[in-house]
Write a protein that holds these residues in place. Structure first.
Motif, PDB file in Angstrom:
ATOM      1  N   LEU A 169       6.972 -41.302  13.807  1.00 24.40           N
ATOM      2  CA  LEU A 169       7.305 -41.774  15.170  1.00 24.40           C
ATOM      3  C   LEU A 169       6.083 -42.427  15.597  1.00 24.40           C
ATOM      4  N   ALA A 174      15.124 -50.573  27.133  1.00 25.90           N
ATOM      5  CA  ALA A 174      15.002 -49.049  26.889  1.00 25.90           C
ATOM      6  C   ALA A 174      13.744 -48.935  26.199  1.00 25.90           C
ATOM      7  N   LEU A 175      13.259 -49.695  25.193  1.00 27.98           N
ATOM      8  CA  LEU A 175      12.218 -49.505  24.726  1.00 27.98           C
ATOM      9  C   LEU A 175      10.775 -49.923  25.403  1.00 27.98           C
ATOM     10  N   ILE A 177      11.294 -38.893  23.011  1.00 22.17           N
ATOM     11  CA  ILE A 177      10.132 -38.551  23.798  1.00 22.17           C
ATOM     12  C   ILE A 177      10.010 -37.300  24.362  1.00 22.17           C
ATOM     13  N   TRP A 228       1.746 -39.796  27.741  1.00 18.51           N
ATOM     14  CA  TRP A 228       1.396 -38.568  27.011  1.00 18.51           C
ATOM     15  C   TRP A 228       0.664 -38.870  25.731  1.00 18.51           C
ATOM     16  N   GLY A 270       6.847 -42.519  42.945  1.00 21.40           N
ATOM     17  CA  GLY A 270       7.445 -42.761  41.658  1.00 21.40           C
ATOM     18  C   GLY A 270       6.360 -42.171  40.616  1.00 21.40           C
ATOM     19  N   PHE A 273       5.228 -46.003  17.206  1.00 22.14           N
ATOM     20  CA  PHE A 273       4.583 -46.215  18.494  1.00 22.14           C
ATOM     21  C   PHE A 273       3.212 -46.893  18.443  1.00 22.14           C
ATOM     22  N   ASP A 278      22.313 -60.444  24.712  1.00 22.17           N
ATOM     23  CA  ASP A 278      22.758 -59.017  24.578  1.00 22.17           C
ATOM     24  C   ASP A 278      21.583 -57.856  24.449  1.00 22.17           C
ATOM     25  N   TYR A 298       6.845 -44.679  29.437  1.00 27.92           N
ATOM     26  CA  TYR A 298       7.096 -43.017  29.569  1.00 27.92           C
ATOM     27  C   TYR A 298       6.105 -42.511  28.713  1.00 27.92           C
ATOM     28  N   LEU A 299       6.456 -42.903  27.420  1.00 23.58           N
ATOM     29  CA  LEU A 299       5.632 -42.144  26.246  1.00 23.58           C
ATOM     30  C   LEU A 299       4.051 -42.211  26.290  1.00 23.58           C
ATOM     31  N   GLY A 317       7.519 -45.862  47.828  1.00 20.35           N
ATOM     32  CA  GLY A 317       8.282 -45.525  46.760  1.00 20.35           C
ATOM     33  C   GLY A 317       7.714 -45.408  45.258  1.00 20.35           C
ATOM     34  N   GLU A 363      19.252 -54.878  27.305  1.00 19.76           N
ATOM     35  CA  GLU A 363      19.332 -53.335  27.740  1.00 19.76           C
ATOM     36  C   GLU A 363      18.638 -52.557  26.603  1.00 19.76           C
ATOM     37  N   VAL A 364      18.665 -53.232  25.325  1.00 19.37           N
ATOM     38  CA  VAL A 364      17.903 -52.353  24.363  1.00 19.37           C
ATOM     39  C   VAL A 364      16.339 -52.646  24.514  1.00 19.37           C
ATOM     40  N   TYR A 411      10.423 -49.360  28.734  1.00 19.36           N
ATOM     41  CA  TYR A 411      10.276 -48.359  29.705  1.00 19.36           C
ATOM     42  C   TYR A 411      10.113 -47.255  28.981  1.00 19.36           C
ATOM     43  N   GLY A 412      10.795 -47.028  27.860  1.00 21.56           N
ATOM     44  CA  GLY A 412      10.667 -45.788  27.002  1.00 21.56           C
ATOM     45  C   GLY A 412       9.188 -45.678  26.726  1.00 21.56           C
ATOM     46  N   SER A 413       8.304 -46.904  26.013  1.00 21.33           N
ATOM     47  CA  SER A 413       7.171 -46.876  25.648  1.00 21.33           C
ATOM     48  C   SER A 413       6.217 -46.546  27.073  1.00 21.33           C
ATOM     49  N   ARG A 446      29.927 -51.910  26.389  1.00 21.17           N
ATOM     50  CA  ARG A 446      28.584 -52.756  26.029  1.00 21.17           C
ATOM     51  C   ARG A 446      27.574 -51.995  26.982  1.00 21.17           C
ATOM     52  N   PHE A 496      14.901 -41.934  25.543  1.00 19.37           N
ATOM     53  CA  PHE A 496      14.082 -40.933  26.441  1.00 19.37           C
ATOM     54  C   PHE A 496      14.047 -39.435  25.869  1.00 19.37           C
TER      55      PHE A 496
END
Lengths: 257, 266
Positions: B201, B181-182, A28, B192, B35, B205, B174, B188-189, B31, B177-178, B184-186, A13, A25
């Motif tokens: 897309l 990802a969304l 993007i 920009w 980052g 967003f 569960d 990152y996006l 740190g 993680e998904v 931290y992905g947001s 998983r 990622f």
């Protein structure tokens, strides 16, 4: 090696979730690069759209194979003293850990490499290789990248012999490597002086070189020279790691009385 | 009054714990600031190759980056741990939180505040001020208000994403993680221009995961520029409202999650 493969194969998983994150990622990142290519007449720093897509998706796949995140197994073994068990084994601990890491990388190839590459390739297209040498060059280079990356990671981890809290050092190492290895942007995007600096470190050998093979950036002769550079870095890092380890264990014996 | 005292005690305990190991704390502070520096390197490197992206120049993209980064770092400082609420559930410490007659989210935020993120918050804010001065904008009262509200709205949106992820975790363990990802992905996006995305897309967003409201759209309002993917011109000005709406929605998700929770004890 087989133990490493099996150990990481259990977390199915986590593997899927990791592949999902890399894919998000990747979408993007490839969008940003495409927008940059559109803004400068179709190509950036010698990459056209197909090459940018290949760079992004092969790169997103390789992240987990060469492992460009924080890496703690060795640090934890040193701190807990479990490293003493490794010393009792008939092979040098660095060699044993390398074998385990190659097993881990092999397991990562299954889903974490192929997953993002498949999704990204279907959505954004990939560059089709024009030379038969591309695939063997890439595979060799990716395998060497795993060894170079392992050398760097194990060397930083061994600082745990001297420092109690290595988290800060590990974070700085990950951040530096992510910039200089060509993960965030291709090293070829950087200004000349920064590229020269990056190539004076082992980091491009951990990702940028296999990506250059995949995008056919160089001819066969130059590619072989890059492979030689990777072999050189792998040898240097492993040799230094072995020496540092032997020094560190002497200190460990002193501490243990 | 009594409530404030409990929050203050939780906050003090959390902060004292983090500040005990001074050298480690200093390294972590540096740190998080570093980052951010590395995210900045990415923008710098792309603009070393091209003069503009999605119609925005280097300084203009830095404005997007500075607003989003300030908002993300502040939200991460305050409620960045709420998507880790599932850890409290597993450890059984969540029941303790529920027993106190205080807001669940408030207690978790006070206990888990991440002081090391102050590194990134301060550097982002400084960058935002510098870029606002450098840009030589056509200042109107509305733009001045937007300049102040934009980082607050960004904090609300990212805070909402963290909190909503925490709420969802009660229903689907569960999914952590998904959702992360969304989230931290947001993040990152958001640094920009969302205009780099394909229209579909970009809509996703903007209206499903409102990442565009954290940096890009407020920046368009400040710059007085249109969106290349065809969003209406008034939409950037609605960013603060969109942020409030997102926060309310996230609050509802969180509440339904907490209500759904059933302790394992007898």
């Amino acid at each position: 090696m087989r133990a490493g493969f099996r150990r990481y194969a259990i977390y199915r998983r986590a593997t899927l979730a990791g592949a999902f994150t890399n894919t998000v990622f990747g979408v993007i990142r490839v969008s940003i690069f495409f927008a940059a290519a559109d803004a400068s007449g179709g190509s950036v720093a010698g990459y056209d759209r197909a090459a940018l897509s290949t760079y992004t998706w092969v790169g997103q796949g390789l992240i987990a194979v060469v492992w460009l995140f924080a890496w703690t197994p060795v640090t934890l073994r040193v701190r807990s003293g479990d490293v003493a068990i490794d010393l009792g084994r008939p092979v040098h601990p660095i060699a044993a850990w390398l074998a385990e890491d190659i097993g881990r990388a092999g397991q990562a190839c299954l889903i974490r490499f192929i997953g993002p590459l498949l999704v990204g390739g279907l959505l954004y297209g990939l560059q089709v290789p024009t030379r038969w040498t591309t695939l063997p060059l890439f595979l060799l280079s990716a395998a060497l990248a795993v060894v170079v990356s392992f050398g760097g990671r194990v060397l930083v981890s061994l600082i745990a012999f001297w420092l109690v809290d290595v988290r800060g050092v590990l974070t700085l190492y990950v951040l530096t490597s992510n910039v200089l290895c060509g993960l965030l942007v291709p090293v070829h995007f950087l200004p000349g002086w920064a590229q020269a600096f990056a190539y004076a470190t082992p980091f491009p050998s951990m990702l940028q070189v296999p990506l250059d093979m995949a995008t056919e950036r160089y001819g066969d002769a130059e590619s072989v020279a890059l492979l030689a550079m990777q072999v050189g870095w792998a040898a240097v890092l492993l040799a230094v790691a072995v020496r540092v380890f032997d020094r560190g264990t002497r200190k460990l014996v002193l501490q243990g009385g | 009054m009594a409530d404030t005292r409990v929050y203050a005690a939780l906050l003090r305990a959390g902060m004292a714990g983090q500040a005990t190991y001074r050298a480690s704390f200093a390294v972590e502070l540096v740190g998080t600031a570093m980052g951010m520096g590395l995210d900045f390197v990415e923008i710098f490197a792309v603009f070393h190759q091209v003069p503009s992206i999605a119609g925005l120049s280097f300084v203009e993209v830095v404005l997007v980056f500075a607003i989003a980064s300030t908002g993300f770092a502040t939200a991460d400082l305050l409620v960045g741990q709420s998507d880790a609420v599932i850890r409290h559930v597993r450890d059984g410490t969540f029941d303790v939180v529920l027993l106190r007659p205080l807001s669940v989210l408030g207690q978790l935020a006070a206990a888990d505040v991440q002081l090391r993120r102050l590194g990134r918050v301060s550097v982002s804010l400084l960058l935002l001020v510098v870029v606002l001065v450098r840009l030589d904008l056509d200042w109107t009262p509305a733009r001045a208000a937007m300049a102040v509200l934009a980082p607050i709205a960004a904090t609300l949106v990212f805070g909402a994403l963290f909190v909503a992820a925490g709420g969802i975790a009660f229903w689907v363990v569960d999914a952590t993680e998904v959702t992360s990802a969304l989230t931290y992905g947001s993040a990152y996006l958001a640094q920009w221009p969302t205009g780099v995305l394909t229209p579909v897309l970009a809509r996703f967003f903007t209206f499903v995961i409102p990442a565009a409201f954290t940096g890009y759209l407020p920046a368009l309002a400040l710059l007085g520029k249109p969106d290349p993917t065809g969003l209406p011109d008034w939409l950037p000005w609605a960013s603060p409202l969109a942020a409030v709406a997102t926060a309310v929605a996230a609050g509802l998700v969180w509440r339904s999650g907490v209500r759904h929770y059933v302790g394992a004890g007898g």
